[in-house]
Write a protein that holds these residues in place. Structure first.
Motif, PDB file in Angstrom:
ATOM      1  N   GLN A  63      29.907  30.523  22.399  1.00  0.00           N
ATOM      2  CA  GLN A  63      30.460  30.693  23.738  1.00  0.00           C
ATOM      3  C   GLN A  63      29.325  30.930  24.735  1.00  0.00           C
ATOM      4  O   GLN A  63      28.276  31.467  24.377  1.00  0.00           O
ATOM      5  CB  GLN A  63      31.466  31.848  23.765  1.00  0.00           C
ATOM      6  N   ILE A 115      45.640  29.104  17.446  1.00  0.00           N
ATOM      7  CA  ILE A 115      44.891  28.186  18.308  1.00  0.00           C
ATOM      8  C   ILE A 115      45.483  26.787  18.293  1.00  0.00           C
ATOM      9  O   ILE A 115      45.693  26.164  19.344  1.00  0.00           O
ATOM     10  CB  ILE A 115      43.403  28.146  17.903  1.00  0.00           C
ATOM     11  N   SER A 142      32.283  34.940  20.729  1.00  0.00           N
ATOM     12  CA  SER A 142      33.689  34.581  20.943  1.00  0.00           C
ATOM     13  C   SER A 142      33.996  33.229  20.302  1.00  0.00           C
ATOM     14  O   SER A 142      33.094  32.443  19.987  1.00  0.00           O
ATOM     15  CB  SER A 142      33.988  34.532  22.438  1.00  0.00           C
ATOM     16  N   ASN A 143      35.277  32.953  20.144  1.00  0.00           N
ATOM     17  CA  ASN A 143      35.691  31.716  19.477  1.00  0.00           C
ATOM     18  C   ASN A 143      35.184  30.484  20.219  1.00  0.00           C
ATOM     19  O   ASN A 143      35.212  30.428  21.448  1.00  0.00           O
ATOM     20  CB  ASN A 143      37.215  31.639  19.399  1.00  0.00           C
ATOM     21  N   ASP A 159      39.747  32.105  22.666  1.00  0.00           N
ATOM     22  CA  ASP A 159      40.265  33.413  22.235  1.00  0.00           C
ATOM     23  C   ASP A 159      41.737  33.464  22.623  1.00  0.00           C
ATOM     24  O   ASP A 159      42.111  33.990  23.677  1.00  0.00           O
ATOM     25  CB  ASP A 159      39.458  34.540  22.872  1.00  0.00           C
ATOM     26  N   THR A 212      43.274  33.443  15.558  1.00  0.00           N
ATOM     27  CA  THR A 212      42.800  32.128  15.134  1.00  0.00           C
ATOM     28  C   THR A 212      43.929  31.219  14.674  1.00  0.00           C
ATOM     29  O   THR A 212      43.930  30.012  14.970  1.00  0.00           O
ATOM     30  CB  THR A 212      41.771  32.288  13.996  1.00  0.00           C
TER      31      THR A 212
END
Length: 291
Positions: free
Chosen positions: A46, A19, A56-57, A11, A16
């Motif tokens: 996650q 990243i 979450s990412n 995150d 995004t």
């Protein structure tokens, strides 16, 4: 004492689209800090220990390591640790080999029995009972050893995996070191003694780690392995340190260095991990002086 960096949170500040650039900065920051290890998790959701929800990412680990191979030049690269259930061992050995070749010989195989049942169920991955997962873990270690033996392209016949050929071409530039994650005294540490080049323990307390290392030493004696051939590492994420508490981090890790632990693996959990690593770098240099 060496330091490794483990990045569990994606995150990233900026969302995004930020990243990729941030991870490139992480690679540069890790090498500038003097750390010699960079890892990610082998998860697809996650996990709760990060304090973040499953939604979450999360990036796929080996793709991420491949990206970092192009943005680093010296640091070792691995997952902490690969779940044995997620990939057929023959494919895993080829994946690690590819990472090693493209990184110039810097791949490490981190491997464990896997544990996140929600993730397995959610993505339709079979989740065998624990005893079977450990059986598969041992067979996977045997298969990787055979895949990385250029003189043995023959079959492998195990209880859970059967391979007609263990052909792996090209071979790795450097035969990847094997780090086995976990601290189970009866099964995991026995596998470390028999197959591992490194173990990874939780930095729960120097007393607890000293006990685990003594158990590992006994397993090494049982299988005729030199305990000193195994690199000992600890994951230091409790408490979670920051640049503001880096002196406390040094003091905490000094207790493990006295036990002979060779690497402390710490983790940024902020949205700007590269800046966190930059801020922690003076602590890493202090630990390097401990020997």
């Amino acid at each position: 004492m060496d330091v490794g960096i483990h990045v569990p949170v994606f995150d990233i500040d900026g969302g995004t689209t930020a990243i990729a650039d941030e991870l490139a900065r992480v690679g540069a920051a890790v090498e500038a800090s003097g750390a010699n290890w960079l890892s990610f998790m082998d998860h697809f959701f996650q996990i709760e220990p990060t304090g973040l929800p499953a939604e979450s990412n999360m990036l796929e680990g080996y793709t991420t390591l491949g990206y970092l191979a192009a943005h680093t030049s010296t640091v070792s690269l691995g997952l902490l640790v690969t779940g044995v259930t997620y990939r057929h061992p023959g494919i895993l050995a080829k994946t690690i080999t590819t990472l090693d070749v493209l990184s110039g010989g810097r791949a490490v195989l981190g491997l464990g029995a896997a544990w996140f049942e929600r993730e397995h169920r959610g993505l339709g991955v079979p989740y065998p009972p624990l005893a079977e997962r450990f059986e598969r873990l041992e067979e996977a270690l045997q298969i990787c050893n055979q895949m990385w033996d250029p003189g043995n392209n023959g079959p492998y016949a195990g209880k859970h995996y059967q391979l007609d050929e263990t052909l792996c071409s090209p071979q790795p530039i450097n035969r990847p070191k094997v780090m086995i994650g976990g601290s189970g005294e009866r099964k995991t540490l026995r596998l470390v003694a028999q197959y591992g080049d490194a173990c990874n323990l939780f930095a729960s307390s120097p007393e607890e780690v000293a006990h685990k290392l003594e158990v590992l030493r006994r397993h090494c004696d049982d299988v005729g392995r030199d305990f000193d051939d195994i690199r000992t590492t600890v994951s230091a994420n409790n408490p979670r340190h920051s640049p503001e508490t880096r002196d406390a981090f040094v003091a905490q890790m000094a207790g493990y260095a006295e036990l002979g632990v060779q690497t402390a693996i710490t983790m940024p959990t902020t949205g700007s991990p590269a800046a966190w690593i930059d801020g922690m770098a003076p602590a890493f240099r202090q630990l390097a002086e401990l020997g």
